[in-house]
Enzyme design. Sequence first.
Site, PDB file in Angstrom:
ATOM      1  N   LYS A 114      42.798  31.629  29.292  1.00  0.00           N
ATOM      2  CA  LYS A 114      43.765  32.726  29.179  1.00  0.00           C
ATOM      3  C   LYS A 114      44.923  32.370  28.249  1.00  0.00           C
ATOM      4  CE  LYS A 114      42.593  35.561  33.043  1.00  0.00           C
ATOM      5  NZ  LYS A 114      42.960  36.379  34.163  1.00  0.00           N
ATOM      6  N   LYS A 206      31.459  36.790  30.532  1.00  0.00           N
ATOM      7  CA  LYS A 206      31.731  37.472  31.806  1.00  0.00           C
ATOM      8  C   LYS A 206      32.241  38.895  31.567  1.00  0.00           C
ATOM      9  CE  LYS A 206      35.673  36.594  34.092  1.00  0.00           C
ATOM     10  NZ  LYS A 206      36.592  36.763  35.214  1.00  0.00           N
ATOM     11  N   LYS A 209      38.152  42.539  32.668  1.00  0.00           N
ATOM     12  CA  LYS A 209      39.109  43.640  32.455  1.00  0.00           C
ATOM     13  C   LYS A 209      39.730  43.573  31.071  1.00  0.00           C
ATOM     14  CE  LYS A 209      40.786  43.395  37.192  1.00  0.00           C
ATOM     15  NZ  LYS A 209      41.573  42.454  37.979  1.00  0.00           N
TER      16      LYS A 209
HETATM   17  N1  AQP Z   1      32.314  39.492  35.917  1.00  0.00           N
HETATM   18  C1  AQP Z   1      32.496  39.246  37.206  1.00  0.00           C
HETATM   19  N2  AQP Z   1      31.432  39.057  38.028  1.00  0.00           N
HETATM   20  C2  AQP Z   1      31.595  38.813  39.360  1.00  0.00           C
HETATM   21  N3  AQP Z   1      32.807  38.763  39.947  1.00  0.00           N
HETATM   22  C3  AQP Z   1      33.893  38.956  39.168  1.00  0.00           C
HETATM   23  N4  AQP Z   1      35.201  38.964  39.437  1.00  0.00           N
HETATM   24  C4  AQP Z   1      35.895  39.205  38.293  1.00  0.00           C
HETATM   25  N5  AQP Z   1      35.060  39.349  37.269  1.00  0.00           N
HETATM   26  C5  AQP Z   1      33.799  39.204  37.776  1.00  0.00           C
HETATM   27  C6  AQP Z   1      35.764  38.751  40.770  1.00  0.00           C
HETATM   28  O1  AQP Z   1      36.588  39.862  41.084  1.00  0.00           O
HETATM   29  C7  AQP Z   1      37.650  39.407  41.927  1.00  0.00           C
HETATM   30  C8  AQP Z   1      38.944  39.931  41.413  1.00  0.00           C
HETATM   31  O2  AQP Z   1      39.196  39.397  40.133  1.00  0.00           O
HETATM   32  P1  AQP Z   1      40.654  39.465  39.553  1.00  0.00           P
HETATM   33  O3  AQP Z   1      40.960  40.812  39.115  1.00  0.00           O
HETATM   34  O4  AQP Z   1      41.616  38.951  40.522  1.00  0.00           O
HETATM   35  O5  AQP Z   1      40.697  38.445  38.372  1.00  0.00           O
HETATM   36  P2  AQP Z   1      39.741  38.066  37.231  1.00  0.00           P
HETATM   37  O6  AQP Z   1      38.651  37.201  37.743  1.00  0.00           O
HETATM   38  O7  AQP Z   1      40.633  37.445  36.240  1.00  0.00           O
HETATM   39  O8  AQP Z   1      39.149  39.450  36.695  1.00  0.00           O
HETATM   40  P3  AQP Z   1      38.752  39.748  35.204  1.00  0.00           P
HETATM   41  O9  AQP Z   1      38.088  41.022  35.139  1.00  0.00           O
HETATM   42  O10 AQP Z   1      38.014  38.611  34.613  1.00  0.00           O
HETATM   43  O11 AQP Z   1      40.161  39.889  34.503  1.00  0.00           O
HETATM   44  P4  AQP Z   1      40.649  39.224  33.163  1.00  0.00           P
HETATM   45  O12 AQP Z   1      39.929  39.903  32.089  1.00  0.00           O
HETATM   46  O13 AQP Z   1      42.112  39.519  33.185  1.00  0.00           O
HETATM   47  O14 AQP Z   1      40.335  37.778  33.261  1.00  0.00           O
HETATM   48  C9  AQP Z   1      37.575  37.887  41.968  1.00  0.00           C
HETATM   49  O15 AQP Z   1      36.952  37.488  43.184  1.00  0.00           O
HETATM   50  C10 AQP Z   1      36.696  37.550  40.810  1.00  0.00           C
HETATM   51  O16 AQP Z   1      35.963  36.362  41.027  1.00  0.00           O
END
Ligand code: AQP
Length: 343
Positions: A114, A206, A209
């Site tokens: 990040k 992955k 968001k």
């Molecule tokens: N691609 C994924 N597959 C399975 N699980 C996922 N999670 C996130 N992406 C995937 C799970 O969703 C929960 C909440 O995630 P979060 O919003 O707290 O944070 P994150 O993992 O940072 O989500 P993103 O979408 O990947 O955001 P960005 O793009 O900002 O990094 C967690 O349990 C996570 O494991």
Amino acid sequence: MAFQQRVFSGVQPTGNLHLGNYLGAITRFVELQANYDCLYCVVDLHAITVWQDPVELKRSIREVTAAFIAAGIDPKRHIVFNQSQVAEHAELAWVFNCVARLGWLNRMTQFKEKAGKDRENASVGLYAYPSLMAADILLYRATHVPVGEDQKQHLELTRDIAQKFNNDFAPSIAEAGFAEGFFPLTEPLIGGPAARVMSLRDGTKKMSKSDPSDLSRINLADDADTIASKVRKAKTDPEPLPSEAEGLAGRPEAENLVGIYAALSGTTKPAVLAEFGGGQFSTFKAALIDLAVAKLGPIGAEMKRLVADPVEIDAILRDGADRARVIATETMGHVKDIVGFVR
Ligand code: AQP
């Protein structure tokens, strides 16, 4: 006395809640309600480790709450709240900043990803994120945490922090009457066919968001036409689907779509391949569109209804925060005694 079995997990209100969040986390949250006391948290303190537009942040906190409820989480039987309403999260995180070692945080891959190349310019909060995550979980002395695979390393750090706290303060913990240590060594619950949902545009990345391409993910708020168009445009390869799971090796896009289908239909990848193996992607994609629209359509519609009435959502969050605070204050009281603060 054994630790009370309790589930905690959180989702960041950073917009674009997607199928990965839903299958990797939220559907598991729903299942666990039957057998555990659960706390599900909209982790807004985590969200601001990267700058958020204040108007958008408020909207997003309500949207994640709406997704929890629309997916089937019962806020009366369990606790649904946003992190910033329970000040003890930040308080315990500070104690954990003093327990965690710099070397541990330096190893966190999510910070490296990040922060990117401009590490000097990343917020201190982004670096300390895993300590706050440990505080979220251990404030409720949670024994189980359902998360996607990307959070595995942070969960390991949570266990390291719990272990070090238990060791560093062993005499005062024993004196306070906690024979097994004060914090549990929390178990991550990671698994199922969609523990790591990949981007629809690149099966090696992955679903996320923050991916600039909206075509890379299915958002929970997408309507049926948008879902259909994104699945149709999803990257595939020229071969037909294999009949056995081993045939998915080296075919990340095929594996991802099969995993999504299996998770949405509550089966396994081999079962999906038994049905669609040998066929063309076009046939499989048509079935996946029908399934995704049938599963996600009602959730998206209910989310929209709930978000349109912030009064109802805000009342749920306040009530959840009041109930979470009761547990949080008790834990922090013990932590203060154990660490040696006067109160
Ligand atoms: N691609 C994924 N597959 C399975 N699980 C996922 N999670 C996130 N992406 C995937 C799970 O969703 C929960 C909440 O995630 P979060 O919003 O707290 O944070 P994150 O993992 O940072 O989500 P993103 O979408 O990947 O955001 P960005 O793009 O900002 O990094 C967690 O349990 C996570 O494991």
